[in-house]
Design an enzyme around this catalytic site. Structure first.
Site, PDB file in Angstrom:
ATOM      1  N   LYS A  54       0.844  -1.205   0.000  1.00 29.82           N
ATOM      2  CA  LYS A  54       0.000   0.000   0.000  1.00 29.82           C
ATOM      3  C   LYS A  54       0.872   1.245   0.000  1.00 29.82           C
ATOM      4  CE  LYS A  54      -3.848  -2.174   2.390  1.00 29.82           C
ATOM      5  NZ  LYS A  54      -4.326  -2.646   3.675  1.00 29.82           N
ATOM      6  N   GLN A  98      -5.082  -1.396   9.591  1.00 30.73           N
ATOM      7  CA  GLN A  98      -5.014  -2.754   9.034  1.00 30.73           C
ATOM      8  C   GLN A  98      -5.672  -3.759   9.985  1.00 30.73           C
ATOM      9  OE1 GLN A  98      -3.844  -3.473   5.977  1.00 30.73           O
ATOM     10  NE2 GLN A  98      -4.177  -5.665   6.189  1.00 30.73           N
ATOM     11  N   ASP A 121     -11.521   2.833   3.974  1.00 23.27           N
ATOM     12  CA  ASP A 121     -11.964   1.436   3.930  1.00 23.27           C
ATOM     13  C   ASP A 121     -13.489   1.332   3.817  1.00 23.27           C
ATOM     14  OD1 ASP A 121     -10.073  -0.652   3.974  1.00 23.27           O
ATOM     15  OD2 ASP A 121      -9.561  -0.251   6.072  1.00 23.27           O
TER      16      ASP A 121
HETATM   17  N1  GUN Z   1      -7.225  -6.749   6.115  1.00 24.45           N
HETATM   18  C1  GUN Z   1      -7.534  -7.502   5.027  1.00 24.45           C
HETATM   19  N2  GUN Z   1      -8.207  -6.776   4.123  1.00 24.45           N
HETATM   20  C2  GUN Z   1      -8.326  -5.529   4.639  1.00 24.45           C
HETATM   21  C3  GUN Z   1      -8.894  -4.327   4.152  1.00 24.45           C
HETATM   22  O1  GUN Z   1      -9.470  -4.248   3.061  1.00 24.45           O
HETATM   23  N3  GUN Z   1      -8.794  -3.252   4.982  1.00 24.45           N
HETATM   24  C4  GUN Z   1      -8.190  -3.322   6.199  1.00 24.45           C
HETATM   25  N4  GUN Z   1      -8.157  -2.223   6.944  1.00 24.45           N
HETATM   26  N5  GUN Z   1      -7.651  -4.424   6.669  1.00 24.45           N
HETATM   27  C5  GUN Z   1      -7.707  -5.518   5.888  1.00 24.45           C
END
Ligand code: GUN
Length: 300
Positions: A54, A98, A121
């Site tokens: 990311k 996350q 998100d």
């Molecule tokens: N962990 C796995 N997929 C995601 C996601 O799309 N967003 C977040 N914040 N954590 C994750």
């Protein structure tokens, strides 16, 4: 006849290209550089890989990336204090915590402490409610990526029968809301659904998001249907050598691709879209914060 392969890797590159162009215009015309803050608590190896990826892609499209790596035993109070700081930081337009979080932290409490306008998100309860009522919101990245690919393939989705297999808050439920928003007739199926094969056989669009390797075989698929496979499951692959693994989806690609009209592969389908949409959501959040027009084609 084999199905069309929906190339998520190529599609994600197009999305990143559009994001990059918009970021460049924001800088040139308004002196604004979008910023994304990612918070990682602990050292889960898969999460570390995602967070690194990311950060790298955020910088590649010209945005600021702020990474906050916290010890696994960080207290809830300290994490909430960091989020409060990021909520009040004008240079931060998107915040992502996350998941999963270590067990001593209340995930709902933490997610709902993020400013909904910065919740890239789309997990904050306000954004969930806004999406469910058809109002402008931040939309979860993976479902929005799936919707973009479906719209690109079909043009209009109006009147199509869609089945979403899986009812998670991250994929299944928002995916169903998005398909409903595009006037599909939507069924959400899950582990207790009766006659799942028959339910899936009725669908023009199948979105599989259950996390069970290759559970959807080709003979569940209506001929010509579009299959979006959200699953990413790692299996041992001793045939490739000792300790080797391979990735498979929730759909049995070999049999399903012989029946479907179009299908996303694993890897290279939905996976690459998630981070591309995260970047798109960050630009969208930045534009909204500045009262500027949103990028076209990058929102629901
Ligand atoms: N962990 C796995 N997929 C995601 C996601 O799309 N967003 C977040 N914040 N954590 C994750």
């Amino acid at each position: 006849m084999g199905a069309d392969i929906i190339d998520g890797k190529a599609f994600a590159a197009v999305v990143r290209g559009k994001v990059g162009e918009h970021v460049a215009r924001l800088m040139a015309d308004h002196g604004i550089k979008p910023g994304l803050a990612v918070v990682l608590v602990g050292e889960d190896p898969a999460s570390q890989v995602y967070v690194r990826s990311k950060g790298k892609q955020t910088v590649e499209v010209g945005m600021n990336s702020y990474e906050h790596k916290l010890d696994i035993d960080t207290s809830e109070a300290d994490l909430l204090a960091l989020i409060e700081r990021l909520n009040n930081d004008a240079d931060v337009h998107g915040i992502l915590v996350q998941l999963p979080l270590p067990g001593h932290l209340n995930e709902d409490l933490v997610i709902n402490s993020i400013d909904p306008a910065k919740d890239v998100d789309g997990f904050h309860i306000s954004n969930v409610g806004l999406l469910a009522t058809g109002q402008k919101s931040m939309v979860p990245c993976t479902p929005l990526g799936c919707l973009m690919m479906l719209r690109d393939h079909h043009g209009s989705l109006s009147g199509l029968d869609a089945v979403v297999i899986g009812r998670s808050n991250i994929v299944g439920k928002p995916m169903a809301q998005l398909l409903l928003g595009d006037s599909c007739t939507v069924t959400i199926a899950h582990s207790r659904t009766k006659d799942l094969p028959d339910v899936v056989r009725r669908a023009d669009i199948v979105v599989a998001a259950v996390g069970r390797p290759e559970m959807v075989p080709g003979d569940w698929i209506k001929p010509g249907a579009t299959v979006i496979d959200v699953g990413i499951n790692r299996l041992d692959a001793p045939e490739r050598g000792e300790g080797k693994t391979r990735l498979v989806g929730d759909v049995d690609f070999a049999t399903a691709s012989a029946v479907a009209g179009a299908i996303t592969p694993v890897p290279g389908g939905v996976g690459p879209m998630t981070i591309a949409v995260l970047l798109a959501n960050t630009v969208t959040a930045c534009c909204r914060a500045a009262g500027l027009p949103e990028p076209e084609g990058l929102t629901a």
